[in-house]
Write an enzyme that holds these catalytic residues in place. Structure first.
Site, PDB file in Angstrom:
ATOM      1  N   ASN A   1      32.592 -19.152 -18.670  1.00 51.78           N
ATOM      2  CA  ASN A   1      33.656 -20.156 -18.770  1.00 51.78           C
ATOM      3  C   ASN A   1      34.062 -20.295 -20.242  1.00 51.78           C
ATOM      4  O   ASN A   1      33.315 -20.852 -21.049  1.00 51.78           O
ATOM      5  CB  ASN A   1      33.128 -21.490 -18.218  1.00 51.78           C
TER       6      ASN A   1
ATOM      7  N   HIS B   1      41.033 -21.377 -13.028  1.00 53.07           N
ATOM      8  CA  HIS B   1      40.097 -21.580 -14.132  1.00 53.07           C
ATOM      9  C   HIS B   1      38.731 -21.009 -13.763  1.00 53.07           C
ATOM     10  O   HIS B   1      38.206 -21.285 -12.675  1.00 53.07           O
ATOM     11  CB  HIS B   1      39.998 -23.078 -14.434  1.00 53.07           C
TER      12      HIS B   1
ATOM     13  N   CYS C   1      39.054 -28.247 -20.103  1.00 48.05           N
ATOM     14  CA  CYS C   1      39.287 -26.974 -19.402  1.00 48.05           C
ATOM     15  C   CYS C   1      40.709 -26.834 -18.881  1.00 48.05           C
ATOM     16  O   CYS C   1      41.103 -25.746 -18.459  1.00 48.05           O
ATOM     17  CB  CYS C   1      38.304 -26.810 -18.261  1.00 48.05           C
TER      18      CYS C   1
HETATM   19  O1  UT7 Z   1      34.920 -25.916 -16.760  1.00 45.65           O
HETATM   20  C1  UT7 Z   1      34.746 -27.302 -16.697  1.00 45.65           C
HETATM   21  C2  UT7 Z   1      34.328 -27.725 -15.392  1.00 45.65           C
HETATM   22  N1  UT7 Z   1      32.954 -27.356 -15.158  1.00 45.65           N
HETATM   23  C3  UT7 Z   1      32.624 -26.959 -13.966  1.00 45.65           C
HETATM   24  O2  UT7 Z   1      33.475 -26.820 -13.118  1.00 45.65           O
HETATM   25  C4  UT7 Z   1      31.153 -26.760 -13.681  1.00 45.65           C
HETATM   26  C5  UT7 Z   1      30.846 -27.349 -12.340  1.00 45.65           C
HETATM   27  N2  UT7 Z   1      29.450 -27.289 -11.992  1.00 45.65           N
HETATM   28  C6  UT7 Z   1      28.815 -26.151 -11.684  1.00 45.65           C
HETATM   29  O3  UT7 Z   1      29.382 -25.072 -11.785  1.00 45.65           O
HETATM   30  C7  UT7 Z   1      27.434 -26.239 -11.116  1.00 45.65           C
HETATM   31  O4  UT7 Z   1      27.138 -27.583 -10.823  1.00 45.65           O
HETATM   32  C8  UT7 Z   1      26.326 -25.666 -12.043  1.00 45.65           C
HETATM   33  C9  UT7 Z   1      26.457 -24.167 -12.143  1.00 45.65           C
HETATM   34  C10 UT7 Z   1      26.397 -26.304 -13.409  1.00 45.65           C
HETATM   35  C11 UT7 Z   1      24.966 -25.953 -11.418  1.00 45.65           C
HETATM   36  O5  UT7 Z   1      24.908 -25.403 -10.108  1.00 45.65           O
HETATM   37  P1  UT7 Z   1      24.465 -26.324  -8.883  1.00 45.65           P
HETATM   38  O6  UT7 Z   1      24.466 -25.468  -7.695  1.00 45.65           O
HETATM   39  O7  UT7 Z   1      25.326 -27.538  -8.865  1.00 45.65           O
HETATM   40  O8  UT7 Z   1      22.980 -26.661  -9.261  1.00 45.65           O
HETATM   41  P2  UT7 Z   1      22.315 -28.100  -9.412  1.00 45.65           P
HETATM   42  O9  UT7 Z   1      22.683 -28.701 -10.728  1.00 45.65           O
HETATM   43  O10 UT7 Z   1      22.552 -28.874  -8.171  1.00 45.65           O
HETATM   44  O11 UT7 Z   1      20.805 -27.671  -9.471  1.00 45.65           O
HETATM   45  C12 UT7 Z   1      20.133 -27.054  -8.363  1.00 45.65           C
HETATM   46  C13 UT7 Z   1      18.738 -26.686  -8.796  1.00 45.65           C
HETATM   47  C14 UT7 Z   1      18.003 -27.835  -9.480  1.00 45.65           C
HETATM   48  O12 UT7 Z   1      16.637 -27.766  -9.113  1.00 45.65           O
HETATM   49  P3  UT7 Z   1      16.043 -28.734  -7.970  1.00 45.65           P
HETATM   50  O13 UT7 Z   1      16.326 -30.116  -8.432  1.00 45.65           O
HETATM   51  O14 UT7 Z   1      16.803 -28.382  -6.724  1.00 45.65           O
HETATM   52  O15 UT7 Z   1      14.602 -28.346  -7.934  1.00 45.65           O
HETATM   53  C15 UT7 Z   1      18.159 -27.536 -10.941  1.00 45.65           C
HETATM   54  O16 UT7 Z   1      17.137 -28.089 -11.724  1.00 45.65           O
HETATM   55  O17 UT7 Z   1      18.777 -25.628  -9.746  1.00 45.65           O
HETATM   56  C16 UT7 Z   1      18.094 -26.029 -10.944  1.00 45.65           C
HETATM   57  N3  UT7 Z   1      18.809 -25.450 -12.091  1.00 45.65           N
HETATM   58  C17 UT7 Z   1      18.545 -24.227 -12.549  1.00 45.65           C
HETATM   59  N4  UT7 Z   1      17.649 -23.287 -12.175  1.00 45.65           N
HETATM   60  C18 UT7 Z   1      17.660 -22.119 -12.856  1.00 45.65           C
HETATM   61  C19 UT7 Z   1      19.820 -25.987 -12.816  1.00 45.65           C
HETATM   62  N5  UT7 Z   1      20.216 -25.119 -13.764  1.00 45.65           N
HETATM   63  C20 UT7 Z   1      19.448 -24.009 -13.613  1.00 45.65           C
HETATM   64  C21 UT7 Z   1      19.386 -22.787 -14.287  1.00 45.65           C
HETATM   65  N6  UT7 Z   1      18.493 -21.869 -13.865  1.00 45.65           N
HETATM   66  N7  UT7 Z   1      20.217 -22.475 -15.308  1.00 45.65           N
END
Ligand code: UT7
Length: 331
Positions: A286, A256, A116
């Site tokens: 992204n 970004h 990225c």
């Molecule tokens: O460009 C390169 C660099 N990349 C980035 O900068 C990405 C960085 N990461 C992120 O943007 C975020 O971590 C994500 C958008 C990928 C995920 O968001 P988050 O707030 O970190 O969610 P999480 O992975 O901590 O998940 C929270 C909850 C989980 O459920 P439980 O365990 O709390 O019950 C996940 O299973 O949300 C659930 N979850 C979803 N629910 C609905 C994860 N993905 C999804 C989804 N839809 N797509």
């Protein structure tokens, strides 16, 4: 003789027509529009659907847009760099095919991959060639067909990424406009948290690897998120301090577009007003190497000669940093 600096003098962009909305993703994986919108800020992304078309297709479209707008003769381009994490193929380079596709027959060309941060690092490389006096212009294109490495059954990645390309022309400048300073860093101990593992020399893409989805990108979202928030904000603060800039003297933040919450955290760290923060993640998601030039593409008409701009990125590797650039023209 006045010092030569490297200024951006033209911008082009391209995104495919096909729109993949949050509502469409609801029918593909266990997710919903509300979750995607609040956690990422993304509403839709563009996907290159056409069979057999790769990143070079996007890169050529963006470059041609720039060439047409600028009225540039492609024969005058001296160097073409394609920043990408999804090259057309392992060899030969996407850049050489792109250069041929736009008629840059007098240029040399190469690809650059820093995930990225590819475009951010590409700005540094392009500017160095100009500042040294070696070349008068460099066409830098950030292009990615992320859909080629995304598993549309994995809700952790498929909601985030999209396809697109943006192009900028760097030219020598004697008014001290253009790239002013950079703070760039890498930490390879972070690579386990965000990678497309297979298909390279250490992990060949075998039938067994493909069976477990080895051709797709994987990320440990939470760890990447924490590191992105810390490092993008930290490098932005460093570049401001080093250049005696304040929230009042910064005109634009081009960060970004990985997650709206990461962009907001970076802006808040320097207390920047919302109007100065460029955002188009809601439209494109992204697009990896294309996020920064696509911001310029969307905001070009609002940019004024002399504007102080901060570019910041973070991504797989880990690779990150910030660049301070003075905008060089009114459009
Ligand atoms: O460009 C390169 C660099 N990349 C980035 O900068 C990405 C960085 N990461 C992120 O943007 C975020 O971590 C994500 C958008 C990928 C995920 O968001 P988050 O707030 O970190 O969610 P999480 O992975 O901590 O998940 C929270 C909850 C989980 O459920 P439980 O365990 O709390 O019950 C996940 O299973 O949300 C659930 N979850 C979803 N629910 C609905 C994860 N993905 C999804 C989804 N839809 N797509």
């Amino acid at each position: 003789m006045s010092k030569i600096s490297a200024a951006i003098t033209a911008v082009g962009g391209y995104v495919p027509d096909y729109v993949l909305t949050n509502q469409m993703l609801e029918n593909m994986v266990d997710t919903n529009d509300e979750w995607i919108t609040t956690r990422t800020g993304i509403k839709e992304r563009r996907i290159l659907k056409d069979e057999g078309k790769g990143t070079s297709y996007l890169a050529i479209k963006a470059a041609k847009d720039l060439i047409d707008k600028k009225g540039l003769d492609p024969k005058d381009i001296e160097l073409v760099i394609v920043a990408t994490a999804t090259p057309d193929m392992k060899a030969a380079s996407t850049a050489s095919f792109t250069a041929a596709g736009i008629g840059a027959v007098n240029a040399f060309s190469f690809d650059m991959d820093a995930a990225c941060s590819s475009f951010l690092y590409g700005m540094s490389v392009a500017a160095s060639y100009i500042e040294s006096g070696r070349y008068k212009n460099v066409l830098l294109i950030g292009a990615d067909k992320m859909s080629s490495i995304i598993n549309y059954k994995d809700r952790a990645t498929c909601i985030i990424f999209g396809d697109g390309a943006g192009a900028v022309l760097f030219e020598s400048n004697t008014e001290n406009l253009g790239l002013q300073d950079e703070y760039l860093r890498s930490d390879g101990t972070g690579r386990e948290f965000l990678q497309a593992t297979y298909g390279g020399s250490s992990h060949p893409l075998t039938p067994e690897a493909m069976e477990k989805g080895g051709q797709y990108a994987f990320q440990e979202g939470r760890t990447v998120f924490k590191n992105a928030v810390f490092n993008m904000a930290d490098s932005t603060v460093k570049i401001l301090e080093r250049n005696n800039l304040t929230r009042d003297t910064v005109n634009w933040l081009a960060a970004h577009q990985a997650n709206k919450r990461i962009i907001d955290a970076t802006a808040q760290r320097i207390n920047l007003e919302e109007e100065k923060v460029m955002v188009n993640i809601h439209k494109y998601g992204n697009t990896t190497s294309a996020t920064l030039p696509l911001l310029l593409y969307d905001y070009e008409s609002q940019l004024k000669k002399g504007d102080n701009m901060i570019f910041a990125a973070f991504g797989g590797g880990f690779n990150w940093g910030a660049i301070y650039l003075k905008w060089a023209y009114n459009s």
